[in-house]
Write a protein that holds these residues in place. Structure first.
Motif, PDB file in Angstrom:
ATOM      1  N   ARG A   1       0.814  -1.227   0.000  1.00  0.00           N
ATOM      2  CA  ARG A   1       0.000   0.000   0.000  1.00  0.00           C
ATOM      3  C   ARG A   1       0.846   1.275   0.000  1.00  0.00           C
ATOM      4  NH1 ARG A   1      -4.528  -0.769  -1.949  1.00  0.00           N
ATOM      5  NH2 ARG A   1      -5.382   1.064  -0.919  1.00  0.00           N
TER       6      ARG A   1
ATOM      7  N   ASP B   1      -6.725  -0.822   5.313  1.00  0.00           N
ATOM      8  CA  ASP B   1      -5.601  -1.421   4.614  1.00  0.00           C
ATOM      9  C   ASP B   1      -5.080  -2.653   5.347  1.00  0.00           C
ATOM     10  OD1 ASP B   1      -5.672   0.235   2.452  1.00  0.00           O
ATOM     11  OD2 ASP B   1      -4.124   1.601   3.163  1.00  0.00           O
TER      12      ASP B   1
ATOM     13  N   LYS C   1      -7.290  -5.348   4.248  1.00  0.00           N
ATOM     14  CA  LYS C   1      -6.924  -5.795   2.901  1.00  0.00           C
ATOM     15  C   LYS C   1      -5.739  -6.764   2.964  1.00  0.00           C
ATOM     16  CE  LYS C   1      -8.275  -1.860  -0.055  1.00  0.00           C
ATOM     17  NZ  LYS C   1      -8.717  -0.839   0.877  1.00  0.00           N
TER      18      LYS C   1
ATOM     19  N   THR D   1      -2.399  -6.930  -2.164  1.00  0.00           N
ATOM     20  CA  THR D   1      -2.825  -5.818  -1.306  1.00  0.00           C
ATOM     21  C   THR D   1      -2.715  -4.485  -2.036  1.00  0.00           C
ATOM     22  OG1 THR D   1      -2.150  -7.081   0.635  1.00  0.00           O
ATOM     23  CG2 THR D   1      -2.423  -4.726   0.946  1.00  0.00           C
TER      24      THR D   1
END
Length: 260
Positions: free
Chosen positions: A112, A130, A133, A169
């Motif tokens: 990310r 996140d 994720k 991701t």
């Protein structure tokens, strides 16, 4: 919708790469890859496979020609536009490229980083969304139970599956895999390849992968591209890559055969 009706997701147009020492990495490459394909690039070591792969996300800059991602030129992209385009391209490396002393979760969260300012990334200030994720990506490769383990506590196959989760991701449209199984044993190799194929089929992510093994290329790929001395010498569906064609890709024989 058939492949022929789709817009290309990766388009090479007359791409050349010449290194500073004069070595030709790529020569006059025209290549069109469509969304959802699983394309395997084969050829001898030094043929130009990694150069081709790494030019897609500009880890290598090309000398001339153009590469487009989803209709936009990544060759010409700069600054925020280049960053935005690279977010769409996940990368899996032969040597895993993990931070060995960091946890599996922290490694996966680095997928990310393109969405955060550098200072937030360094401080590990990732959002709860996140982190979710990242956890879901680890579930997909069946490593959710390793979320707080250190990367260097895992086997080579597990580390490579962590790198797959990291790429997932990132939420990419494309995954590039540069010899991702070169250092793995046969059983682990199939596990990693199964994960990549599943991601391709279930999520529709386009996969471009370099492999040494012709058998694995035929087992997992939908299409094979043969590279020899920087030239594209074959491009066609797996079914059309017969023994004579494969031999020509590797031997340099004059029986070059370019598929449809």
């Amino acid at each position: 919708m058939t492949v022929a009706q789709k817009e290309p997701i990766i388009q090479f147009t007359q791409v050349n790469k010449v290194y500073e020492n004069g070595t030709v990495g790529l020569k006059d490459i025209d290549l069109t890859i469509y969304p959802g394909e699983f394309v395997v690039v084969i050829g001898l070591s030094g043929a130009g496979k990694s150069t081709l792969m790494r030019s897609v996300n500009r880890l290598h800059d090309i000398t001339s020609g153009d590469i487009q991602i989803g209709g936009r030129s990544i060759t010409q992209a700069k600054g925020k536009e280049l960053l935005s385009m690279r977010r769409e391209i996940g990368m899996i490396f032969q040597n895993f490229n993990l931070v060995k002393r960091a946890t599996v979760l922290r490694n996966v969260l680095t997928g990310r980083v393109g969405y955060y300012p550098t200072w937030k990334m360094l401080l590990g200030m990732f959002s709860a969304a996140d982190k979710q994720k990242a956890y879901e990506s680890l579930q997909r490769v069946e490593l959710a139970d390793k979320v707080y383990a250190r990367a260097d506590e895992l086997s080579g196959g597990q580390q490579q599956r962590v790198s797959i989760a990291r790429a997932l991701t990132q939420e990419p449209r494309i995954i590039l895999a540069d010899e991702p199984i070169a250092s793995l044993d046969p059983q682990t190799t199939h596990r990693v390849m199964d994960d990549l194929k599943k991601i391709n089929e279930e999520l529709g992510i386009t996969v471009l992968i370099n492999l040494h093994s012709v058998e694995l290329a035929k087992e997992y790929g939908s299409r094979i591209v043969g590279i020899r001395a920087g030239h594209k010498v074959f491009d066609g569906p797996v079914a059309s890559a017969d023994d004579e064609t494969i031999a020509a890709i590797y031997s340099g024989a004059d029986t070059e055969k370019v598929g449809a």
